[in-house]
Write a protein that holds these residues in place. Structure first.
Motif, PDB file in Angstrom:
ATOM      1  N   ALA A   1       0.869  -1.080  -0.039  1.00 20.46           N
ATOM      2  CA  ALA A   1       0.012  -0.041   0.176  1.00 20.46           C
ATOM      3  C   ALA A   1       0.852   1.284   0.053  1.00 20.46           C
ATOM      4  CB  ALA A   1      -0.895   0.000   1.058  1.00 20.46           C
ATOM      5  N   PRO A   2       1.920   1.301   0.930  1.00 21.56           N
ATOM      6  CA  PRO A   2       2.705   2.663   0.588  1.00 21.56           C
ATOM      7  C   PRO A   2       3.452   3.054  -0.422  1.00 21.56           C
ATOM      8  CG  PRO A   2       3.455   1.182   2.592  1.00 21.56           C
ATOM      9  CD  PRO A   2       2.474   0.417   1.673  1.00 21.56           C
ATOM     10  N   VAL A   3       3.446   1.972  -1.412  1.00 23.51           N
ATOM     11  CA  VAL A   3       4.192   2.466  -2.714  1.00 23.51           C
ATOM     12  C   VAL A   3       3.231   2.618  -4.027  1.00 23.51           C
ATOM     13  CG1 VAL A   3       6.321   1.440  -2.103  1.00 23.51           C
ATOM     14  CG2 VAL A   3       4.719  -0.005  -3.133  1.00 23.51           C
ATOM     15  N   VAL A   4       1.750   2.268  -3.861  1.00 23.11           N
ATOM     16  CA  VAL A   4       0.981   2.392  -4.675  1.00 23.11           C
ATOM     17  C   VAL A   4       0.902   3.413  -5.725  1.00 23.11           C
ATOM     18  CG1 VAL A   4      -1.381   1.908  -5.512  1.00 23.11           C
ATOM     19  CG2 VAL A   4      -0.461   0.432  -3.749  1.00 23.11           C
ATOM     20  N   ASN A   5       0.757   4.677  -4.981  1.00 19.10           N
ATOM     21  CA  ASN A   5       0.629   5.820  -5.625  1.00 19.10           C
ATOM     22  C   ASN A   5       1.702   6.619  -5.778  1.00 19.10           C
ATOM     23  OD1 ASN A   5      -2.123   5.523  -6.332  1.00 19.10           O
ATOM     24  ND2 ASN A   5      -2.764   6.261  -4.412  1.00 19.10           N
ATOM     25  N   ARG A   6       3.100   5.951  -5.651  1.00 19.04           N
ATOM     26  CA  ARG A   6       4.120   6.986  -5.548  1.00 19.04           C
ATOM     27  C   ARG A   6       4.983   6.715  -6.807  1.00 19.04           C
ATOM     28  NH1 ARG A   6       7.755   5.349  -0.871  1.00 19.04           N
ATOM     29  NH2 ARG A   6       9.209   6.850  -1.841  1.00 19.04           N
ATOM     30  N   PRO A   7       5.782   7.863  -7.279  1.00 16.01           N
ATOM     31  CA  PRO A   7       6.233   7.648  -8.684  1.00 16.01           C
ATOM     32  C   PRO A   7       7.458   6.571  -8.423  1.00 16.01           C
ATOM     33  CG  PRO A   7       6.205   9.912  -7.828  1.00 16.01           C
ATOM     34  CD  PRO A   7       5.911   9.104  -6.931  1.00 16.01           C
ATOM     35  N   VAL A   8       7.856   6.036  -9.408  1.00 15.84           N
ATOM     36  CA  VAL A   8       8.982   4.926  -9.527  1.00 15.84           C
ATOM     37  C   VAL A   8      10.319   5.569  -9.125  1.00 15.84           C
ATOM     38  CG1 VAL A   8      10.155   3.546 -10.903  1.00 15.84           C
ATOM     39  CG2 VAL A   8       7.674   3.811 -11.329  1.00 15.84           C
ATOM     40  N   ASN A   9      10.695   6.592  -9.384  1.00 11.93           N
ATOM     41  CA  ASN A   9      11.926   7.233  -8.930  1.00 11.93           C
ATOM     42  C   ASN A   9      12.186   7.417  -7.360  1.00 11.93           C
ATOM     43  OD1 ASN A   9      13.464   7.137 -11.414  1.00 11.93           O
ATOM     44  ND2 ASN A   9      12.677   8.976 -12.152  1.00 11.93           N
TER      45      ASN A   9
END
Length: 151
Positions: free
Chosen positions: A19-27
């Motif tokens: 869940a913490p990485v779902v909407n974050r940019p890849v970089n």
């Protein structure tokens, strides 16, 4: 009533450990992991000079389909066809209705009459004509009568 559909993939990921990485940019995710940023894509190679494309005429592309659909007529059996001009009076009047069911019935009646005449002629000739040719002609006539009846 049918059961509701299961959750989407994103909904499932939001309820998981990811869940913490779902909407974050890849970089940003790569930086948190201590990995280098993704390299920038080089600019695309220039395209060769091409002549301008003609404008597509959609009506010209669909004309064969509309002509085909128009050949089916109104779909109403026995409906009058488009008006035609009466050369004598100069009055426009609808042409007589053409009912395909009546037309096929008339064709069937004609075929039955022809078949009966053929049978009568074959019986008249049967008494005068003898031999293998007569037998073969009789067999063909019987087959034709059967095919006409099936039609």
């Amino acid at each position: 009533m049918s059961s509701p559909l299961g959750p989407t993939i994103v909904e499932s990921l939001r309820r998981s450990a990811a869940a913490p990485v779902v909407n974050r940019p890849v970089n940003d995710i790569l930086a948190d992991m201590g990995l280098p940023r993704l390299p920038a894509l080089p600019p695309a190679a220039p395209l060769p000079d091409l002549p301008p494309l003609p404008i597509l005429d959609l009506s010209a592309l669909t004309k064969p389909l509309t002509d085909l659909a128009g050949s089916f007529g109104t779909g109403q059996l026995g409906a009058p066809v488009s008006p035609k001009d009466n050369a004598k009076t100069g009055v426009s009047e609808p042409s007589p209705a053409l009912d395909p069911a009546q037309l096929m019935s008339a064709v069937g009646t004609v075929l039955q009459s022809v078949s009966q005449l053929g049978s009568t002629a074959a019986q008249a000739l049967g008494s005068m004509w003898q031999g293998a040719g007569a037998s073969a002609a009789g067999a063909k006539q019987a087959q034709a009568s059967g095919d006409t009846a099936a039609l």
